[in-house]
Design an enzyme around this catalytic site. Structure first.
Site, short mmCIF file in Angstrom:
data_model
loop_
_atom_site.label_atom_id
_atom_site.label_comp_id
_atom_site.label_asym_id
_atom_site.label_seq_id
_atom_site.Cartn_x
_atom_site.Cartn_y
_atom_site.Cartn_z
N SER A 32 0.88 -1.25 0.03
CA SER A 32 0.21 0.20 -0.08
C SER A 32 0.94 1.37 0.02
O SER A 32 1.97 1.14 0.51
CB SER A 32 -0.87 0.19 1.24
OG SER A 32 -1.40 1.41 1.48
N TYR A 89 0.08 0.04 10.79
CA TYR A 89 -0.09 -0.40 9.47
C TYR A 89 0.82 -0.09 8.10
O TYR A 89 1.22 -0.78 7.47
CB TYR A 89 -1.41 0.39 8.74
CG TYR A 89 -2.05 0.05 7.45
CD1 TYR A 89 -2.64 -1.18 7.08
CD2 TYR A 89 -1.91 1.05 6.48
CE1 TYR A 89 -2.88 -1.55 6.02
CE2 TYR A 89 -2.39 0.58 5.10
CZ TYR A 89 -3.16 -0.62 4.95
OH TYR A 89 -3.41 -0.98 3.64
N1 NAP Z 1 -8.84 -0.98 0.23
C1 NAP Z 1 -7.72 -0.13 0.08
O1 NAP Z 1 -8.15 1.21 -0.24
C2 NAP Z 1 -6.37 -0.62 0.23
C3 NAP Z 1 -5.48 0.39 -0.47
C4 NAP Z 1 -4.21 -0.11 -0.34
C5 NAP Z 1 -3.93 -1.45 0.21
N2 NAP Z 1 -5.00 -2.27 0.40
C6 NAP Z 1 -4.45 -3.56 0.72
O2 NAP Z 1 -5.50 -4.59 -0.13
C7 NAP Z 1 -5.39 -5.60 0.80
C8 NAP Z 1 -6.87 -6.08 0.96
O3 NAP Z 1 -7.61 -5.31 1.47
P1 NAP Z 1 -9.27 -5.06 1.09
O4 NAP Z 1 -9.46 -3.27 0.78
O5 NAP Z 1 -9.83 -5.75 0.09
O6 NAP Z 1 -9.91 -5.30 2.58
P2 NAP Z 1 -10.91 -6.56 3.15
O7 NAP Z 1 -12.05 -6.33 2.06
O8 NAP Z 1 -10.99 -6.09 4.74
O9 NAP Z 1 -10.25 -7.65 2.99
C9 NAP Z 1 -9.28 -8.14 3.91
C10 NAP Z 1 -9.29 -9.75 4.01
O10 NAP Z 1 -8.36 -10.06 5.01
C11 NAP Z 1 -8.88 -11.08 5.82
N3 NAP Z 1 -7.88 -11.13 7.03
C12 NAP Z 1 -7.57 -10.12 8.13
N4 NAP Z 1 -7.17 -10.72 9.03
C13 NAP Z 1 -6.88 -11.94 8.84
C14 NAP Z 1 -6.24 -13.03 9.42
N5 NAP Z 1 -5.93 -13.02 10.52
N6 NAP Z 1 -6.24 -14.58 8.74
C15 NAP Z 1 -6.83 -14.38 7.43
N7 NAP Z 1 -7.38 -13.40 6.69
C16 NAP Z 1 -7.55 -12.35 7.42
C17 NAP Z 1 -10.13 -10.47 6.05
O11 NAP Z 1 -10.93 -11.38 6.52
P3 NAP Z 1 -12.19 -11.21 7.35
O12 NAP Z 1 -13.09 -10.68 6.38
O13 NAP Z 1 -12.73 -12.38 7.72
O14 NAP Z 1 -11.93 -10.23 8.48
C18 NAP Z 1 -10.55 -10.07 4.49
O15 NAP Z 1 -10.80 -11.13 3.83
C19 NAP Z 1 -4.92 -5.57 1.95
O16 NAP Z 1 -3.61 -6.04 2.18
C20 NAP Z 1 -4.91 -3.96 2.40
O17 NAP Z 1 -3.74 -3.63 3.16
C21 NAP Z 1 -6.30 -1.91 0.38
#
Ligand code: NAP
Length: 320
Positions: A161, A186
């Protein structure tokens, strides 16, 4: 050999910030390919799973909430869900051993699961949760799955990120024992994701395993669950009526760079690179995370080797 800094030059992929994962995969046939997408049932991960399946791949989705994952993936063929908690080393061991026992080879590993800005949480032996889940959990998973990687052309994508702008690795206090800050926690974990890809690519190249880090863009997903709505507004993520701010992507656009890094032949010679908007990211010239780019501390090969050693020590794993 080109340096990590020299690798960070755009390739001119023809895709950009508005491209979706389906756009990137147009004309790509992934039939016969096995992918594993952590977090592949929510947000960007779900969009990634959908696109890979549409292109013909079989997608394994580890989940800490398997029932929720089953529901989210119910209508998507060629997916399977297995329990995995990245905060729990034993769960990672059990999941990985079961995967290896199936005898399948793994072509694409997309380490996308993550937590952001959560309240101070300790896991395992007192590890800070962002560092433990976002980095150490994926470090351990990748190590455990090593025997399964396809002998030719396997790729690992670490979903990092532009949050990494806020922190280098806190070498003297990676677990925030001297005062917790949720954004720095983070940020450190996302710098760790970038450094992980850099060093994994270095070690994996001999077995034709390549790794990339990606910034997906800014996308409203359940990732922001720990942030109060007033802060969304104050951060400029949404307009007063709740619409995503200009520059925010859809989940399908957010999934595109990980899918591009996992499947495009274009970056094959740029293993270890940090990518954004379906191309290699340029070095950051501002502190604006919406503009993005990559900061020097996320490209430092010595820091990447040092973090690797620290992670081996903490997890007790050293498979590469
Ligand atoms: N969204 C953004 O703007 C953004 C920007 C930059 C980077 N990112 C990165 O993109 C990635 C995906 O993010 P997203 O936006 O798609 O978020 P999200 O919808 O919250 O997805 C995150 C996933 O990680 C899982 N997770 C969390 N803790 C876990 C654990 N202990 N063991 C196994 N799985 C776990 C969650 O499971 P649960 O649903 O069961 O909690 C969920 O399925 C992340 O690495 C984030 O840092 C996102």
């Amino acid at each position: 050999m080109i340096t990590a800094q020299q690798k960070q030059q755009k390739l001119g992929s023809g895709f950009g910030a508005l491209s979706t994962a389906d756009d990137v995969l147009t004309g790509t046939d992934l039939t016969g390919t096995t992918a594993l997408v952590t977090g592949g049932y929510s947000g960007l991960g779900l969009a990634t799973t959908r696109a890979l399946v549409r292109a013909g791949a079989h997608v394994v989705v580890p989940a800490r909430r398997p029932e929720t994952a089953e529901n989210a993936l119910r209508d998507i063929p060629r997916t399977e869900v297995h329990a995995l908690d990245l905060a729990d080393p034993e769960s990672i061991r059990v999941f990985s051993e079961r995967f290896i026992e199936t005898g399948r080879s793994l072509d694409l590993l997309i380490n996308g699961a993550g937590v952001m800005a959560c309240p101070e949480t300790r896991v395992g032996p007192g590890w800070e949760a962002h560092f433990a889940v976002n980095h150490l959990g994926h470090f351990a998973l990748t190590h455990r799955l090593r025997p399964a990687f396809a002998p030719v052309g396997a790729r690992v994508v670490a979903v990092a990120s532009s949050g990494h702008f806020l922190s280098d690795i806190r070498w003297t206090d990676p677990h925030f024992r001297t005062g917790y800050d949720r954004w720095l926690a983070y940020a450190q974990s996302k710098t760790a994701n970038a450094l992980f890809a850099l060093h994994l690519d270095r070690l994996g190249a001999a077995q034709d395993l390549h790794a990339f880090a990606v910034h997906p863009g800014s996308i409203l997903t359940p990732l922001q669950r720990h942030i109060p709505r007033e802060e969304w507004l104050a951060q400029g993520w949404v307009t007063p009526d709740g619409t995503p701010a200009a520059g925010f992507k859809t989940p399908e656009q957010g999934a595109a760079t990980a899918v591009w890094a996992a499947t495009s032949p274009l970056p094959a010679e740029r293993g270890g690179a940090y990518c954004q908007d379906c191309d290699i990211a340029e070095p950051a010239t501002t502190d604006d995370m919406l503009i993005g780019g990559v900061k020097p501390w996320a490209l430092d090969p010595d820091a990447a080797a040092r973090l690797w050693d620290l992670s081996c020590e903490l997890t007790g794993l050293n498979a590469f």
